[in-house]
Scaffold this active site. Structure first.
Site, PDB file in Angstrom:
ATOM      1  N   GLU A  81       2.644   6.792  14.951  1.00 36.55           N
ATOM      2  CA  GLU A  81       2.160   7.257  13.656  1.00 36.55           C
ATOM      3  C   GLU A  81       0.639   7.322  13.684  1.00 36.55           C
ATOM      4  O   GLU A  81      -0.027   6.356  14.036  1.00 36.55           O
ATOM      5  CB  GLU A  81       2.628   6.323  12.540  1.00 36.55           C
ATOM      6  CG  GLU A  81       2.238   6.819  11.159  1.00 36.55           C
ATOM      7  CD  GLU A  81       2.846   5.999  10.033  1.00 36.55           C
ATOM      8  OE1 GLU A  81       2.375   6.129   8.890  1.00 36.55           O
ATOM      9  OE2 GLU A  81       3.794   5.230  10.285  1.00 36.55           O
TER      10      GLU A  81
ATOM     11  N   ASN B  12       4.636   0.049   9.501  1.00 38.48           N
ATOM     12  CA  ASN B  12       5.857   0.525   8.843  1.00 38.48           C
ATOM     13  C   ASN B  12       6.994   0.142   9.787  1.00 38.48           C
ATOM     14  O   ASN B  12       7.530   0.959  10.527  1.00 38.48           O
ATOM     15  CB  ASN B  12       5.806   2.030   8.607  1.00 38.48           C
ATOM     16  CG  ASN B  12       4.716   2.414   7.623  1.00 38.48           C
ATOM     17  OD1 ASN B  12       4.481   1.717   6.646  1.00 38.48           O
ATOM     18  ND2 ASN B  12       4.043   3.522   7.880  1.00 38.48           N
TER      19      ASN B  12
ATOM     20  N   ARG C   8      -1.502  -7.528   5.256  1.00 43.87           N
ATOM     21  CA  ARG C   8      -2.354  -6.386   4.911  1.00 43.87           C
ATOM     22  C   ARG C   8      -2.516  -6.245   3.399  1.00 43.87           C
ATOM     23  O   ARG C   8      -1.557  -6.407   2.637  1.00 43.87           O
ATOM     24  CB  ARG C   8      -1.795  -5.091   5.495  1.00 43.87           C
ATOM     25  CG  ARG C   8      -1.785  -5.081   7.012  1.00 43.87           C
ATOM     26  CD  ARG C   8      -1.191  -3.801   7.562  1.00 43.87           C
ATOM     27  NE  ARG C   8      -2.149  -2.716   7.601  1.00 43.87           N
ATOM     28  CZ  ARG C   8      -1.984  -1.543   7.015  1.00 43.87           C
ATOM     29  NH1 ARG C   8      -0.916  -1.300   6.279  1.00 43.87           N
ATOM     30  NH2 ARG C   8      -2.886  -0.595   7.123  1.00 43.87           N
TER      31      ARG C   8
ATOM     32  N   ASP D 177      -8.779   4.705   1.970  1.00 44.27           N
ATOM     33  CA  ASP D 177      -7.899   4.796   3.144  1.00 44.27           C
ATOM     34  C   ASP D 177      -8.612   5.421   4.329  1.00 44.27           C
ATOM     35  O   ASP D 177      -8.338   6.569   4.684  1.00 44.27           O
ATOM     36  CB  ASP D 177      -6.645   5.600   2.798  1.00 44.27           C
ATOM     37  CG  ASP D 177      -5.609   5.574   3.911  1.00 44.27           C
ATOM     38  OD1 ASP D 177      -5.751   4.774   4.835  1.00 44.27           O
ATOM     39  OD2 ASP D 177      -4.648   6.354   3.838  1.00 44.27           O
TER      40      ASP D 177
ATOM     41  N   ARG E 162      -6.955   4.110  -7.644  1.00 45.85           N
ATOM     42  CA  ARG E 162      -6.483   3.429  -6.431  1.00 45.85           C
ATOM     43  C   ARG E 162      -7.566   2.539  -5.822  1.00 45.85           C
ATOM     44  O   ARG E 162      -7.265   1.554  -5.146  1.00 45.85           O
ATOM     45  CB  ARG E 162      -6.020   4.497  -5.435  1.00 45.85           C
ATOM     46  CG  ARG E 162      -5.456   3.958  -4.147  1.00 45.85           C
ATOM     47  CD  ARG E 162      -4.711   5.065  -3.442  1.00 45.85           C
ATOM     48  NE  ARG E 162      -4.840   4.977  -1.999  1.00 45.85           N
ATOM     49  CZ  ARG E 162      -4.405   5.898  -1.160  1.00 45.85           C
ATOM     50  NH1 ARG E 162      -3.814   6.984  -1.630  1.00 45.85           N
ATOM     51  NH2 ARG E 162      -4.545   5.766   0.139  1.00 45.85           N
TER      52      ARG E 162
ATOM     53  N   GLU F 134      -7.543   9.601  12.109  1.00 42.42           N
ATOM     54  CA  GLU F 134      -6.587  10.152  11.150  1.00 42.42           C
ATOM     55  C   GLU F 134      -7.229  11.161  10.210  1.00 42.42           C
ATOM     56  O   GLU F 134      -6.662  12.207   9.928  1.00 42.42           O
ATOM     57  CB  GLU F 134      -5.949   9.020  10.350  1.00 42.42           C
ATOM     58  CG  GLU F 134      -4.963   9.494   9.304  1.00 42.42           C
ATOM     59  CD  GLU F 134      -4.309   8.358   8.540  1.00 42.42           C
ATOM     60  OE1 GLU F 134      -3.517   8.647   7.623  1.00 42.42           O
ATOM     61  OE2 GLU F 134      -4.598   7.183   8.848  1.00 42.42           O
TER      62      GLU F 134
ATOM     63  N   LYS G 293      -8.837  -3.071   4.686  1.00 44.52           N
ATOM     64  CA  LYS G 293      -9.475  -1.896   5.282  1.00 44.52           C
ATOM     65  C   LYS G 293     -10.963  -1.896   4.957  1.00 44.52           C
ATOM     66  O   LYS G 293     -11.395  -2.454   3.954  1.00 44.52           O
ATOM     67  CB  LYS G 293      -8.820  -0.614   4.777  1.00 44.52           C
ATOM     68  CG  LYS G 293      -7.400  -0.419   5.288  1.00 44.52           C
ATOM     69  CD  LYS G 293      -6.855   0.961   4.951  1.00 44.52           C
ATOM     70  CE  LYS G 293      -5.464   1.144   5.542  1.00 44.52           C
ATOM     71  NZ  LYS G 293      -4.924   2.501   5.330  1.00 44.52           N
TER      72      LYS G 293
ATOM     73  N   HIS H 243     -10.877  12.216   0.399  1.00 48.97           N
ATOM     74  CA  HIS H 243      -9.435  12.447   0.291  1.00 48.97           C
ATOM     75  C   HIS H 243      -9.103  13.891  -0.105  1.00 48.97           C
ATOM     76  O   HIS H 243      -8.403  14.143  -1.083  1.00 48.97           O
ATOM     77  CB  HIS H 243      -8.821  11.471  -0.722  1.00 48.97           C
ATOM     78  CG  HIS H 243      -7.375  11.166  -0.451  1.00 48.97           C
ATOM     79  ND1 HIS H 243      -6.360  12.045  -0.768  1.00 48.97           N
ATOM     80  CD2 HIS H 243      -6.764  10.087   0.094  1.00 48.97           C
ATOM     81  CE1 HIS H 243      -5.188  11.509  -0.430  1.00 48.97           C
ATOM     82  NE2 HIS H 243      -5.408  10.319   0.107  1.00 48.97           N
TER      83      HIS H 243
ATOM     84  N   GLU I 208     -10.159  -4.412   8.907  1.00 56.39           N
ATOM     85  CA  GLU I 208      -9.308  -3.414   9.544  1.00 56.39           C
ATOM     86  C   GLU I 208     -10.052  -2.090   9.608  1.00 56.39           C
ATOM     87  O   GLU I 208     -10.285  -1.443   8.595  1.00 56.39           O
ATOM     88  CB  GLU I 208      -7.996  -3.235   8.769  1.00 56.39           C
ATOM     89  CG  GLU I 208      -7.044  -2.229   9.410  1.00 56.39           C
ATOM     90  CD  GLU I 208      -5.729  -2.084   8.659  1.00 56.39           C
ATOM     91  OE1 GLU I 208      -5.028  -1.076   8.899  1.00 56.39           O
ATOM     92  OE2 GLU I 208      -5.408  -2.955   7.827  1.00 56.39           O
TER      93      GLU I 208
ATOM     94  N   GLU J  95       3.512   1.692  -0.093  1.00 56.91           N
ATOM     95  CA  GLU J  95       4.042   2.977   0.357  1.00 56.91           C
ATOM     96  C   GLU J  95       5.537   2.894   0.695  1.00 56.91           C
ATOM     97  O   GLU J  95       5.993   3.445   1.688  1.00 56.91           O
ATOM     98  CB  GLU J  95       3.235   3.487   1.551  1.00 56.91           C
ATOM     99  CG  GLU J  95       1.774   3.724   1.215  1.00 56.91           C
ATOM    100  CD  GLU J  95       0.961   4.257   2.377  1.00 56.91           C
ATOM    101  OE1 GLU J  95       0.046   5.042   2.127  1.00 56.91           O
ATOM    102  OE2 GLU J  95       1.235   3.878   3.531  1.00 56.91           O
TER     103      GLU J  95
END
Length: 704
Positions: free
Chosen positions: A172, A215, A329, A370, A341, A398, A365, A526, A392, A296
């Site tokens: 991922e 995940n 996390r 994100d 958020r 990404e 993070k 984003h 993190e 999520e």
């Protein structure tokens, strides 16, 4: 008494890497013959043998690596021996010695005393000797003078890679091929790349790896997979690396057949204790659990009316009596179209500060959304004195053009770690929070989401290797600068020529600001393509969640653009210390790179740069495209001065980047123009395509 200790198997594996073409597979561990003949002769003359005074497997690895490096750098093989202290003759030798020198702060630290007559590497543990050996090799690769004394210790205890790898071989957010873990072959075949991976990590001080996706599949906790993970752990152990497992919180139900996974249920707690005991039968030095919960769609303690602390503390209790830890996390958020958020993790975790077990570390993070290309530091780093917070970072790109865009992330890491949180007054940097020195954390962690894949060069883009390298170096010592790391990596990986080193290091330092200009200038964030997170999609208004859209964040309208977090749209700025609020509260005084993270401003609002918001935004988009073209020209000027395969690889990716920088620029200009109703600033040329044209480009990624 003296005897040879260089294991035949290790020698064969090391030389198998050396004999490959320069396809990037050796990473920065390129022990090619030193071109400076005078320096090469000095090294060859000074070090004719490597002497071990400790017979542990890790110390042997250190000695083998030194011998391998010297053979490659000088063309001459040193003798590797073990000897009692009374047998030592340090002349013309590198001696690896167990001891605690002054100034070495922990078990992984070391001291190097080097001269042309011989060198001694002293450390309290075999791990320290290994890190000292790699530090000494690094100094030889970068042609430092042979006369020096160097003492070093890691500032963070657990320095780890987080792999988002799945049992079926996919990764991922991985952009360098399939997973490096060959689960269908393990435990019966050990891929030689595991050893190369371990060497690379050890060379920069990384001492942990969580091997599967956050995940998580419960499959990784089955006996079948524990046998496989054991085989990986056995390879990693001599290189000082512990293995961690990401777990699915529902595992007591899916594997144990229980009716619940409630962390306060006695049967659930007993199941986790039994599973933890089983893991330790396979992996006695098991690093611990990494958990993504109630995020999520992943299961977690909130499914049963419990808190994150309840869930984490249950796993910590299962680890009592073992050295392992729980890394929980903090990437959590609710789907609230009227919310922000930015605030979610802080709001959920702040009331729990001080309630976590001492074995628990909360992993945060670097920014509050994100892994955006440039984010303000996460407000949690300034507000958790009683709970150890892990950093993190994302190494895989990404939101940074995947493996086609040149983006060296050292400056991002450095900027975040050096930012002042004012948690304990001025000078309370994020780095000092993470390393525990600010709040006396008992356990400290820095994690990087990896992009190591099956591609020959491990990371897809050749410069993706530099992000892995930079993460490791900064996890060891966050006071290093991104620029010195870039120079170091270039010398070890691409060239020893001063002109080439200076030019490449400069390109690296410019690459991230350039990317930000043509994608997310002035603090926009984003706006990437839905799902795949590639290319621009600022018009995205509908998704599975409101906070997965672009319009949720940029808030573009006829009255202006940006997300006001000073109290009008959200009061998120209040989560920071007053000194930080002051820094970001006034658009006339703040760093414009963070402007739209905190302010919604009219298109014609005049900025301290002298330009309006609209003109400044468009100027940056166009400058970004121009800067990519400049990167292309300067890279092309290095033809013939860098390995041809690497040169052509980067050249082709820069061509893709230039095309896609235009895509970003045109998409954002044409879309935002519908709200601003304003023309381009004077001197900038209109795109030769329409908004529908660029929307069609994005649609291609969703074709089945």
């Amino acid at each position: 008494m003296v005897r040879k200790t260089l294991g035949l198997l290790t020698v064969l594996i090391l030389w198998s890497f050396a004999l490959k073409a320069d396809d990037g597979s050796r990473l920065w561990l390129k022990y090619d013959l030193l071109e400076n003949q005078a320096y090469r002769k000095s090294v060859s003359k000074a070090f004719k043998k490597v002497i071990l005074t400790d017979n542990s497997e890790t110390s042997k690895v250190a000695a083998n690596e030194l011998a391998f490096a010297l053979k490659g750098l000088t063309g001459k093989s040193p003798l590797v021996v073990t000897a009692l202290q009374s047998d030592l003759s340090t002349s013309k030798a590198i001696v690896l010695r167990i001891g605690r020198p002054d100034g070495v702060e922990n078990e992984e630290g070391f001291e190097i005393i080097s001269s042309k007559k011989g060198t001694t590497i002293t450390a309290p543990s075999s791990k320290g000797l290994l890190y000292g050996a790699f530090a000494f090799i690094r100094k030889l690769q970068t042609q430092n003078p042979l006369e020096f004394t160097f003492t070093d210790s890691p500032k963070v205890q657990i320095r780890m890679l987080n792999h988002w790898d799945n049992a079926n071989g996919t990764v991922e957010r991985g952009y360098a091929g399939s997973s490096i873990w060959k689960w269908f072959e393990l435990p019966y075949r050990i891929d030689p790349r595991y050893i190369q991976y371990a060497r690379a990590n050890a060379s920069v001080g990384i001492n942990g790896a969580s091997i599967n996706n956050v995940n998580a599949s419960s499959r990784f906790l089955t006996t079948e997979y524990l046998e496989k993970i054991k085989a990986v752990a056995d390879v990693m152990r001599p290189y000082g690396i512990k293995v961690y497992i990401s777990v699915n919180f529902r595992s007591p139900r899916t594997l144990g057949g229980l009716d619940t996974s409630d962390p306060l249920d006695p049967e659930v707690r007993a199941w986790w204790k039994a599973k933890t005991e089983e893991i330790h039968r396979f992996i006695p030095d098991f690093g611990g659990y990494l958990v993504k919960a109630n995020s999520e769609g992943e299961p977690g303690p909130q499914d049963y009316g419990r808190t994150h602390a309840d869930g984490a503390n249950m796993l910590a209790d299962a680890l009592k009596g073992y050295e392992g830890v729980v890394i929980w996390r903090a990437f959590v958020y609710k789907a609230d179209p009227n919310g922000d958020r930015f605030k979610e993790a802080y709001n959920q975790f702040k009331p729990l500060d001080g309630t976590f077990d001492k074995k628990v570390i909360v992993q945060v993070k670097n920014g509050p959304i994100d892994f955006m290309p440039r984010e303000p530091f996460h407000p949690m780093f300034g507000a958790f004195p009683k709970t150890p917070l892990a950093m993190e970072f994302q190494i895989t790109q990404e939101y940074l053009g995947h493996s086609t865009h040149f983006t060296y992330l050292g400056p991002m890491y450095e900027e975040t770690l050096d930012t002042d949180t004012y948690a304990n007054g001025p000078g309370s940097t994020v780095g000092e929070v993470v390393d525990g020195s600010l709040h006396n954390y008992p356990v400290t962690v820095m994690a990087g989401v990896a992009n190591t894949g099956s591609d020959a060069n491990w990371t897809g883009h050749p410069f993706g290797q530099s992000n892995w390298y930079a993460f490791g170096r900064l996890a060891w010592d966050h006071t290093l600068t991104a620029e010195e790391i870039a120079t170091e990596w270039t010398k070890m990986t691409l060239s020893q020529d001063d002109e080439v080193v200076n030019k490449v290091s400069d390109l690296m330092m410019r690459s991230l600001p350039t990317y930000v200009k043509y994608t997310y200038p002035l603090g926009l964030h984003h706006m990437m393509g839905e799902g795949h997170h590639y290319g621009p999609q600022p018009w995205l208004a509908k998704s599975g969640r409101p906070d997965w859209t672009s319009v949720y964040y940029h808030r573009a309208a006829e009255d202006g653009i940006g997300f006001d977090r000073t109290g009008k749209m959200s009061d998120a700025l209040e989560l920071y210390a007053p000194e930080v609020q002051k820094k970001w509260n006034d658009p006339q005084k703040m760093d414009l790179n963070y402007l739209m993270w905190f302010h919604h401003l009219p298109w014609d609002y005049k900025l301290p740069s002298g330009q309006t918001v609209w003109n400044e935004l468009m100027t940056r988009y166009y400058e970004g495209v121009k800067e990519v073209e400049e990167l292309q020209k300067e890279w092309n000027s290095l033809g013939g001065k860098i390995d041809r395969e690497t040169f052509e690889n980067v050249k082709g990716r820069l061509a893709i980047q230039q095309k896609e920088a235009l895509w970003w620029r045109d998409a954002c200009y044409l879309y935002f123009k519908e709200f601003s109703k304003l023309p381009l600033p004077s001197g900038l040329q209109e795109p030769n395509r329409t908004l529908e044209d660029v929307k069609d480009l994005e649609k291609i990624y969703h074709l089945r």
